[in-house]
Design a protein around this motif. Structure first.
Motif, PDB file in Angstrom:
ATOM      1  N   GLN A  42      12.629   3.671  -7.736  1.00  0.00           N
ATOM      2  CA  GLN A  42      12.504   2.234  -7.606  1.00  0.00           C
ATOM      3  C   GLN A  42      12.556   1.604  -8.990  1.00  0.00           C
ATOM      4  O   GLN A  42      11.920   2.083  -9.925  1.00  0.00           O
ATOM      5  N   SER A  43      13.332   0.562  -9.141  1.00  0.00           N
ATOM      6  CA  SER A  43      13.404  -0.130 -10.423  1.00  0.00           C
ATOM      7  C   SER A  43      12.049  -0.735 -10.768  1.00  0.00           C
ATOM      8  O   SER A  43      11.460  -1.462  -9.971  1.00  0.00           O
ATOM      9  N   VAL A  44      11.532  -0.385 -11.959  1.00  0.00           N
ATOM     10  CA  VAL A  44      10.213  -0.846 -12.388  1.00  0.00           C
ATOM     11  C   VAL A  44      10.376  -1.747 -13.602  1.00  0.00           C
ATOM     12  O   VAL A  44      11.003  -1.340 -14.582  1.00  0.00           O
ATOM     13  N   PRO A  45       9.830  -2.960 -13.572  1.00  0.00           N
ATOM     14  CA  PRO A  45       9.965  -3.854 -14.721  1.00  0.00           C
ATOM     15  C   PRO A  45       9.319  -3.251 -15.963  1.00  0.00           C
ATOM     16  O   PRO A  45       8.280  -2.582 -15.876  1.00  0.00           O
ATOM     17  N   ALA A  46       9.930  -3.465 -17.113  1.00  0.00           N
ATOM     18  CA  ALA A  46       9.364  -2.971 -18.360  1.00  0.00           C
ATOM     19  C   ALA A  46       7.984  -3.577 -18.582  1.00  0.00           C
ATOM     20  O   ALA A  46       7.786  -4.777 -18.444  1.00  0.00           O
ATOM     21  N   GLY A  47       7.024  -2.741 -18.924  1.00  0.00           N
ATOM     22  CA  GLY A  47       5.673  -3.221 -19.175  1.00  0.00           C
ATOM     23  C   GLY A  47       4.814  -3.343 -17.938  1.00  0.00           C
ATOM     24  O   GLY A  47       3.674  -3.801 -18.019  1.00  0.00           O
ATOM     25  N   ALA A  48       5.314  -2.939 -16.770  1.00  0.00           N
ATOM     26  CA  ALA A  48       4.526  -3.032 -15.543  1.00  0.00           C
ATOM     27  C   ALA A  48       3.359  -2.050 -15.588  1.00  0.00           C
ATOM     28  O   ALA A  48       3.418  -1.024 -16.249  1.00  0.00           O
ATOM     29  N   ASP A  49       2.265  -2.384 -14.891  1.00  0.00           N
ATOM     30  CA  ASP A  49       1.094  -1.528 -14.820  1.00  0.00           C
ATOM     31  C   ASP A  49       1.446  -0.231 -14.085  1.00  0.00           C
ATOM     32  O   ASP A  49       1.917  -0.281 -12.947  1.00  0.00           O
ATOM     33  N   PRO A  50       1.195   0.943 -14.690  1.00  0.00           N
ATOM     34  CA  PRO A  50       1.521   2.202 -14.007  1.00  0.00           C
ATOM     35  C   PRO A  50       0.744   2.413 -12.714  1.00  0.00           C
ATOM     36  O   PRO A  50       1.106   3.279 -11.919  1.00  0.00           O
ATOM     37  N   GLN A  51      -0.327   1.662 -12.506  1.00  0.00           N
ATOM     38  CA  GLN A  51      -1.072   1.755 -11.249  1.00  0.00           C
ATOM     39  C   GLN A  51      -0.610   0.701 -10.231  1.00  0.00           C
ATOM     40  O   GLN A  51      -1.220   0.560  -9.170  1.00  0.00           O
ATOM     41  N   SER A  52       0.428  -0.021 -10.556  1.00  0.00           N
ATOM     42  CA  SER A  52       0.920  -1.081  -9.686  1.00  0.00           C
ATOM     43  C   SER A  52       1.698  -0.502  -8.511  1.00  0.00           C
ATOM     44  O   SER A  52       2.106   0.669  -8.531  1.00  0.00           O
ATOM     45  N   PRO A  53       1.920  -1.297  -7.463  1.00  0.00           N
ATOM     46  CA  PRO A  53       2.735  -0.826  -6.331  1.00  0.00           C
ATOM     47  C   PRO A  53       4.114  -0.353  -6.747  1.00  0.00           C
ATOM     48  O   PRO A  53       4.643   0.605  -6.171  1.00  0.00           O
ATOM     49  N   GLU A  54       4.721  -1.009  -7.754  1.00  0.00           N
ATOM     50  CA  GLU A  54       6.050  -0.598  -8.201  1.00  0.00           C
ATOM     51  C   GLU A  54       6.050   0.863  -8.650  1.00  0.00           C
ATOM     52  O   GLU A  54       6.920   1.651  -8.287  1.00  0.00           O
ATOM     53  N   TYR A  55       5.047   1.228  -9.454  1.00  0.00           N
ATOM     54  CA  TYR A  55       4.987   2.592  -9.954  1.00  0.00           C
ATOM     55  C   TYR A  55       4.636   3.580  -8.850  1.00  0.00           C
ATOM     56  O   TYR A  55       5.149   4.700  -8.804  1.00  0.00           O
ATOM     57  N   LYS A  56       3.741   3.199  -7.948  1.00  0.00           N
ATOM     58  CA  LYS A  56       3.339   4.121  -6.884  1.00  0.00           C
ATOM     59  C   LYS A  56       4.498   4.373  -5.922  1.00  0.00           C
ATOM     60  O   LYS A  56       4.699   5.503  -5.473  1.00  0.00           O
ATOM     61  N   LEU A  57       5.243   3.332  -5.622  1.00  0.00           N
ATOM     62  CA  LEU A  57       6.416   3.520  -4.775  1.00  0.00           C
ATOM     63  C   LEU A  57       7.475   4.349  -5.495  1.00  0.00           C
ATOM     64  O   LEU A  57       8.177   5.152  -4.880  1.00  0.00           O
ATOM     65  N   PRO A  67       8.797  -4.657  -3.789  1.00  0.00           N
ATOM     66  CA  PRO A  67       7.732  -3.647  -3.795  1.00  0.00           C
ATOM     67  C   PRO A  67       6.388  -4.175  -3.302  1.00  0.00           C
ATOM     68  O   PRO A  67       5.665  -3.457  -2.610  1.00  0.00           O
ATOM     69  N   GLN A  68       6.032  -5.405  -3.678  1.00  0.00           N
ATOM     70  CA  GLN A  68       4.737  -5.944  -3.272  1.00  0.00           C
ATOM     71  C   GLN A  68       4.641  -6.045  -1.754  1.00  0.00           C
ATOM     72  O   GLN A  68       3.634  -5.649  -1.153  1.00  0.00           O
ATOM     73  N   PHE A  69       5.694  -6.574  -1.120  1.00  0.00           N
ATOM     74  CA  PHE A  69       5.685  -6.717   0.334  1.00  0.00           C
ATOM     75  C   PHE A  69       5.672  -5.350   1.009  1.00  0.00           C
ATOM     76  O   PHE A  69       4.950  -5.130   1.989  1.00  0.00           O
ATOM     77  N   THR A  70       6.477  -4.414   0.481  1.00  0.00           N
ATOM     78  CA  THR A  70       6.521  -3.068   1.054  1.00  0.00           C
ATOM     79  C   THR A  70       5.168  -2.390   0.942  1.00  0.00           C
ATOM     80  O   THR A  70       4.721  -1.706   1.871  1.00  0.00           O
ATOM     81  N   TRP A  71       4.503  -2.579  -0.187  1.00  0.00           N
ATOM     82  CA  TRP A  71       3.179  -1.985  -0.383  1.00  0.00           C
ATOM     83  C   TRP A  71       2.167  -2.544   0.619  1.00  0.00           C
ATOM     84  O   TRP A  71       1.401  -1.783   1.231  1.00  0.00           O
ATOM     85  N   LEU A  72       2.172  -3.856   0.790  1.00  0.00           N
ATOM     86  CA  LEU A  72       1.261  -4.470   1.763  1.00  0.00           C
ATOM     87  C   LEU A  72       1.585  -4.017   3.178  1.00  0.00           C
ATOM     88  O   LEU A  72       0.682  -3.742   3.982  1.00  0.00           O
ATOM     89  N   LEU A  73       2.880  -3.922   3.490  1.00  0.00           N
ATOM     90  CA  LEU A  73       3.293  -3.502   4.829  1.00  0.00           C
ATOM     91  C   LEU A  73       2.863  -2.067   5.116  1.00  0.00           C
ATOM     92  O   LEU A  73       2.368  -1.765   6.211  1.00  0.00           O
ATOM     93  N   LEU A  74       3.024  -1.188   4.133  1.00  0.00           N
ATOM     94  CA  LEU A  74       2.638   0.212   4.322  1.00  0.00           C
ATOM     95  C   LEU A  74       1.131   0.370   4.462  1.00  0.00           C
ATOM     96  O   LEU A  74       0.648   1.186   5.240  1.00  0.00           O
ATOM     97  N   ASN A  75       0.382  -0.421   3.696  1.00  0.00           N
ATOM     98  CA  ASN A  75      -1.062  -0.245   3.667  1.00  0.00           C
ATOM     99  C   ASN A  75      -1.787  -0.938   4.809  1.00  0.00           C
ATOM    100  O   ASN A  75      -2.796  -0.413   5.299  1.00  0.00           O
ATOM    101  N   TRP A  76      -1.298  -2.103   5.216  1.00  0.00           N
ATOM    102  CA  TRP A  76      -2.027  -2.894   6.209  1.00  0.00           C
ATOM    103  C   TRP A  76      -1.312  -3.022   7.543  1.00  0.00           C
ATOM    104  O   TRP A  76      -1.969  -3.186   8.576  1.00  0.00           O
ATOM    105  N   GLY A  77       0.011  -2.953   7.532  1.00  0.00           N
ATOM    106  CA  GLY A  77       0.763  -3.165   8.768  1.00  0.00           C
ATOM    107  C   GLY A  77       0.411  -2.210   9.896  1.00  0.00           C
ATOM    108  O   GLY A  77       0.050  -2.648  11.006  1.00  0.00           O
ATOM    109  N   PRO A  78       0.463  -0.879   9.683  1.00  0.00           N
ATOM    110  CA  PRO A  78       0.175   0.047  10.782  1.00  0.00           C
ATOM    111  C   PRO A  78      -1.233  -0.090  11.334  1.00  0.00           C
ATOM    112  O   PRO A  78      -1.443  -0.016  12.548  1.00  0.00           O
ATOM    113  N   GLY A  79      -2.225  -0.292  10.460  1.00  0.00           N
ATOM    114  CA  GLY A  79      -3.602  -0.427  10.928  1.00  0.00           C
ATOM    115  C   GLY A  79      -3.809  -1.658  11.778  1.00  0.00           C
ATOM    116  O   GLY A  79      -4.418  -1.598  12.863  1.00  0.00           O
TER     117      GLY A  79
END
Length: 214
Positions: A42-57, A67-79
């Motif tokens: 996944q393309s990660v912006p330079a300087g992004a937090d390594p603990q951010s959704p971009e890095y985890k994905l 990435p932000q929407f995908t992260w929220l969808l994966l974490n909260w959508g199924p539940g």
């Protein structure tokens, strides 16, 4: 009649040749493209937090335009969906809560399993990477260039690989003025899907700090 039979035979030969040659090559090309996309980080912006959704994905090898929407969808959508379905079918609230918790935990477990699987694939290629990096860094102490060259070599030999994608991302960050070499290597350690890969990032960081990379 003979001319018609000859034309039909020629047409049949053309159709068979098309399916056996052209379509097979097209299918192989599409398969290679899908494999490249699967292993491309996944393309990660330079300087992004390594603990951010971009890095985890990225560590899980999931590519997405948002990435932000995908992260929220994966974490909260199924539940939320599992709880809503349970309530909709008339199950007691306690059962709906249990279904929601299961739907909340399952995606995280799936994401962790993807990261571990990528880590195992990376570990298989790391011995070769160590040897090639050592050879290149002896000739030139440019860590970013060395990582990029090793990534190119892996892809030429084996095609797109999770490890080559990680090395290429680290090389791009190391060459970026907004991130820099040492921070890029720290980012590699923080997002690494493999302990061995994190150790490689630490060794390269030490290499840069000793002045050998200057």
């Amino acid at each position: 009649m003979e001319l018609l039979i000859a034309l039909l035979a020629a047409l049949l030969a053309f159709v068979l040749g098309y399916h056996l040659l052209y379509r097979r090559r097209l299918t192989q090309s599409q398969a290679q493209k899908r494999a490249a996309e699967a292993y491309e980080l996944q393309s990660v912006p330079a300087g992004a937090d390594p603990q951010s959704p971009e890095y985890k994905l990225a560590a899980a090898g999931i590519r997405t335009a948002n990435p932000q929407f995908t992260w929220l969808l994966l974490n909260w959508g199924p539940g939320l969906a599992a709880a809503a379905v349970a309530l909709g079918f008339g199950f007691p609230p306690l059962v709906a809560l249990g279904a929601g918790l299961l739907g909340f935990v399952a995606p995280r477990k799936w994401l962790d399993d993807r990261i571990k699987d990528r880590g195992r694939r990376m570990d298989a290629d790391l011995p070769q990477v160590y040897v090639e990096l050592l050879s290149i860094l002896r000739a030139s102490p440019d860590v970013a260039q060395a990582l990029a060259e090793v990534a190119d070599g892996l892809e030429q030999e084996k095609g797109p690989e999770p490890l080559s994608a990680e090395l290429r991302l680290t090389a791009a960050e190391a060459a970026s003025s907004s991130v820099g070499r040492e921070q890029a290597l720290r980012n590699l350690q923080q997002r690494a899907a493999s302990v061995s890969l994190a150790n490689l990032g630490l060794l390269l960081e030490r290499f840069a700090q000793t002045g050998a990379g200057q």
